[in-house]
Motif scaffolding. Structure first.
Motif, PDB file in Angstrom:
ATOM      1  N   PHE A 100       0.841  -1.198   0.000  1.00 52.45           N
ATOM      2  CA  PHE A 100       0.000   0.000   0.000  1.00 52.45           C
ATOM      3  C   PHE A 100       0.878   1.251   0.000  1.00 52.45           C
ATOM      4  N   GLY A 101       2.004   1.189   0.683  1.00 51.81           N
ATOM      5  CA  GLY A 101       2.941   2.310   0.669  1.00 51.81           C
ATOM      6  C   GLY A 101       3.402   2.637  -0.741  1.00 51.81           C
ATOM      7  N   GLN A 102       3.711   1.607  -1.518  1.00 54.28           N
ATOM      8  CA  GLN A 102       4.131   1.833  -2.906  1.00 54.28           C
ATOM      9  C   GLN A 102       2.998   2.434  -3.726  1.00 54.28           C
ATOM     10  N   GLN A 103       1.773   2.007  -3.458  1.00 50.61           N
ATOM     11  CA  GLN A 103       0.632   2.592  -4.162  1.00 50.61           C
ATOM     12  C   GLN A 103       0.471   4.063  -3.807  1.00 50.61           C
ATOM     13  N   LEU A 104       0.733   4.425  -2.547  1.00 57.29           N
ATOM     14  CA  LEU A 104       0.693   5.838  -2.147  1.00 57.29           C
ATOM     15  C   LEU A 104       1.765   6.641  -2.883  1.00 57.29           C
ATOM     16  N   VAL A 105       2.930   6.035  -3.050  1.00 59.74           N
ATOM     17  CA  VAL A 105       4.018   6.701  -3.768  1.00 59.74           C
ATOM     18  C   VAL A 105       3.606   6.929  -5.218  1.00 59.74           C
ATOM     19  N   ASP A 106       2.989   5.933  -5.824  1.00 57.15           N
ATOM     20  CA  ASP A 106       2.638   6.016  -7.241  1.00 57.15           C
ATOM     21  C   ASP A 106       1.428   6.908  -7.510  1.00 57.15           C
ATOM     22  N   SER A 107       0.475   6.935  -6.608  1.00 61.68           N
ATOM     23  CA  SER A 107      -0.776   7.656  -6.884  1.00 61.68           C
ATOM     24  C   SER A 107      -1.450   8.029  -5.569  1.00 61.68           C
ATOM     25  N   PHE A 108      -1.016   9.111  -4.972  1.00 65.11           N
ATOM     26  CA  PHE A 108      -1.478   9.481  -3.639  1.00 65.11           C
ATOM     27  C   PHE A 108      -2.988   9.650  -3.563  1.00 65.11           C
ATOM     28  N   PHE A 109      -3.562  10.457  -4.438  1.00 60.23           N
ATOM     29  CA  PHE A 109      -4.978  10.795  -4.292  1.00 60.23           C
ATOM     30  C   PHE A 109      -5.891   9.594  -4.505  1.00 60.23           C
ATOM     31  N   SER A 110      -5.539   8.691  -5.408  1.00 62.39           N
ATOM     32  CA  SER A 110      -6.347   7.486  -5.608  1.00 62.39           C
ATOM     33  C   SER A 110      -6.323   6.608  -4.361  1.00 62.39           C
ATOM     34  N   ARG A 111      -5.152   6.457  -3.755  1.00 62.67           N
ATOM     35  CA  ARG A 111      -5.032   5.610  -2.565  1.00 62.67           C
ATOM     36  C   ARG A 111      -5.651   6.278  -1.337  1.00 62.67           C
ATOM     37  N   PHE A 112      -5.544   7.603  -1.275  1.00 62.75           N
ATOM     38  CA  PHE A 112      -6.200   8.323  -0.181  1.00 62.75           C
ATOM     39  C   PHE A 112      -7.710   8.095  -0.272  1.00 62.75           C
ATOM     40  N   LEU A 113      -8.248   8.196  -1.470  1.00 63.23           N
ATOM     41  CA  LEU A 113      -9.673   7.939  -1.688  1.00 63.23           C
ATOM     42  C   LEU A 113     -10.033   6.529  -1.223  1.00 63.23           C
ATOM     43  N   GLU A 114      -9.192   5.561  -1.539  1.00 62.05           N
ATOM     44  CA  GLU A 114      -9.477   4.175  -1.174  1.00 62.05           C
ATOM     45  C   GLU A 114      -9.579   3.999   0.336  1.00 62.05           C
ATOM     46  N   ILE A 115      -8.604   4.492   1.062  1.00 63.05           N
ATOM     47  CA  ILE A 115      -8.631   4.295   2.517  1.00 63.05           C
ATOM     48  C   ILE A 115      -9.709   5.156   3.164  1.00 63.05           C
ATOM     49  N   GLU A 116     -10.035   6.286   2.557  1.00 62.21           N
ATOM     50  CA  GLU A 116     -11.119   7.125   3.073  1.00 62.21           C
ATOM     51  C   GLU A 116     -12.471   6.425   2.932  1.00 62.21           C
ATOM     52  N   VAL A 117     -12.719   5.809   1.792  1.00 57.81           N
ATOM     53  CA  VAL A 117     -13.971   5.072   1.597  1.00 57.81           C
ATOM     54  C   VAL A 117     -14.007   3.842   2.505  1.00 57.81           C
ATOM     55  N   TYR A 118     -12.868   3.168   2.664  1.00 53.93           N
ATOM     56  CA  TYR A 118     -12.792   2.023   3.574  1.00 53.93           C
ATOM     57  C   TYR A 118     -13.216   2.460   4.977  1.00 53.93           C
ATOM     58  N   ASN A 119     -12.679   3.593   5.425  1.00 50.08           N
ATOM     59  CA  ASN A 119     -13.035   4.126   6.738  1.00 50.08           C
ATOM     60  C   ASN A 119     -14.534   4.436   6.813  1.00 50.08           C
ATOM     61  N   ASP A 120     -15.070   5.058   5.773  1.00 48.93           N
ATOM     62  CA  ASP A 120     -16.503   5.375   5.755  1.00 48.93           C
ATOM     63  C   ASP A 120     -17.352   4.106   5.843  1.00 48.93           C
ATOM     64  N   LEU A 121     -16.965   3.072   5.134  1.00 48.12           N
ATOM     65  CA  LEU A 121     -17.706   1.807   5.192  1.00 48.12           C
ATOM     66  C   LEU A 121     -17.647   1.211   6.599  1.00 48.12           C
ATOM     67  N   LYS A 122     -16.467   1.228   7.201  1.00 46.85           N
ATOM     68  CA  LYS A 122     -16.310   0.695   8.558  1.00 46.85           C
ATOM     69  C   LYS A 122     -17.157   1.489   9.549  1.00 46.85           C
ATOM     70  N   GLU A 123     -17.154   2.826   9.415  1.00 38.38           N
ATOM     71  CA  GLU A 123     -17.932   3.665  10.326  1.00 38.38           C
ATOM     72  C   GLU A 123     -19.432   3.414  10.193  1.00 38.38           C
ATOM     73  N   ARG A 124     -19.863   2.948   9.053  1.00 36.89           N
ATOM     74  CA  ARG A 124     -21.279   2.661   8.833  1.00 36.89           C
ATOM     75  C   ARG A 124     -21.641   1.219   9.193  1.00 36.89           C
ATOM     76  N   GLY A 125     -20.680   0.495   9.777  1.00 30.72           N
ATOM     77  CA  GLY A 125     -20.969  -0.836  10.281  1.00 30.72           C
ATOM     78  C   GLY A 125     -20.694  -1.983   9.314  1.00 30.72           C
ATOM     79  N   TYR A 126     -20.123  -1.706   8.174  1.00 36.45           N
ATOM     80  CA  TYR A 126     -19.821  -2.761   7.206  1.00 36.45           C
ATOM     81  C   TYR A 126     -18.443  -3.357   7.481  1.00 36.45           C
TER      82      TYR A 126
END
Length: 193
Positions: A100-126
């Motif tokens: 995941f670190g390498q993905q952040l190096v290659d494309s920060f905003f795409s990976r930030f979006l990914e972990i942000e949505v993951y967090n949103d899903l977790k916060e909603r109980g999924y």
């Protein structure tokens, strides 16, 4: 004269690298998954494969994690994103790895979006599965970003960070800004209890 220019340029490069690595020290989880910046490390990349006019490259090119680290000293937005990323990396060990670190190096905003949505899903109980195969048993199956189960139905989620075609990007405004999906408007039902 050329020798002095090169020396001065390499000094600036070393100052930038030092500034980036000093900033990185403040983010222990992030520091554990991305390599330190080096003088040859790119700060941004041209997602349009060389078609951006040279005078607009710094405005339109996509930022890497290193450019975000450098810019975080002056940009509250970058600073906030790094703080959130660090928080999520400490919370979700499934993302705290070199891949995941390498993905952040290659494309920060795409990976930030990914972990942000993951967090949103977790916060909603999924309980999202990361990178699930869409067709089980098929070794060359396409992977989605996430899979969640809602009332016994598997839902696959694929994220993307769209950019305008270059000709539209160039026409958009004098200084184009990266546009993000507003997660406060993300429509997801709470998981039934």
């Amino acid at each position: 004269m050329n020798g002095k220019k090169e020396k001065s340029g390499s000094k600036n490069s070393n100052q930038i690298v030092t500034a980036i690595n000093n900033t990185l020290q403040g983010y222990p989880c992030l520091k554990s998954i991305i390599p330190p910046c080096e003088s040859q490390t790119r700060l941004h990349f041209d997602q349009y494969k060389g078609k951006i006019p040279h005078c607009r490259k710094s405005e339109i090119c996509e930022s890497t994690i290193y450019e975000v680290l450098l810019g975080s000293r002056e940009s509250r937005r970058f600073s906030y994103q790094l703080l959130r990323l660090e928080e999520w990396l400490s919370q979700y060990t499934e993302y705290r790895n070199k891949a995941f670190g390498q993905q952040l190096v290659d494309s920060f905003f795409s990976r930030f979006l990914e972990i942000e949505v993951y967090n949103d899903l977790k916060e909603r109980g999924y309980t999202p599965d990361i990178d699930p195969l869409i067709i089980l048993g098929l070794t060359r199956s396409t992977k989605a970003d996430f899979k969640i189960n809602v009332n016994g139905v598997d839902i696959f989620i694929e994220l993307f960070t769209p950019r305008l075609p270059l000709h539209e990007e160039l026409e958009y405004e004098l200084k184009p800004k990266t546009r993000f999906y507003d997660f406060r408007k993300l429509v997801l039902c709470r998981k039934p209890q």
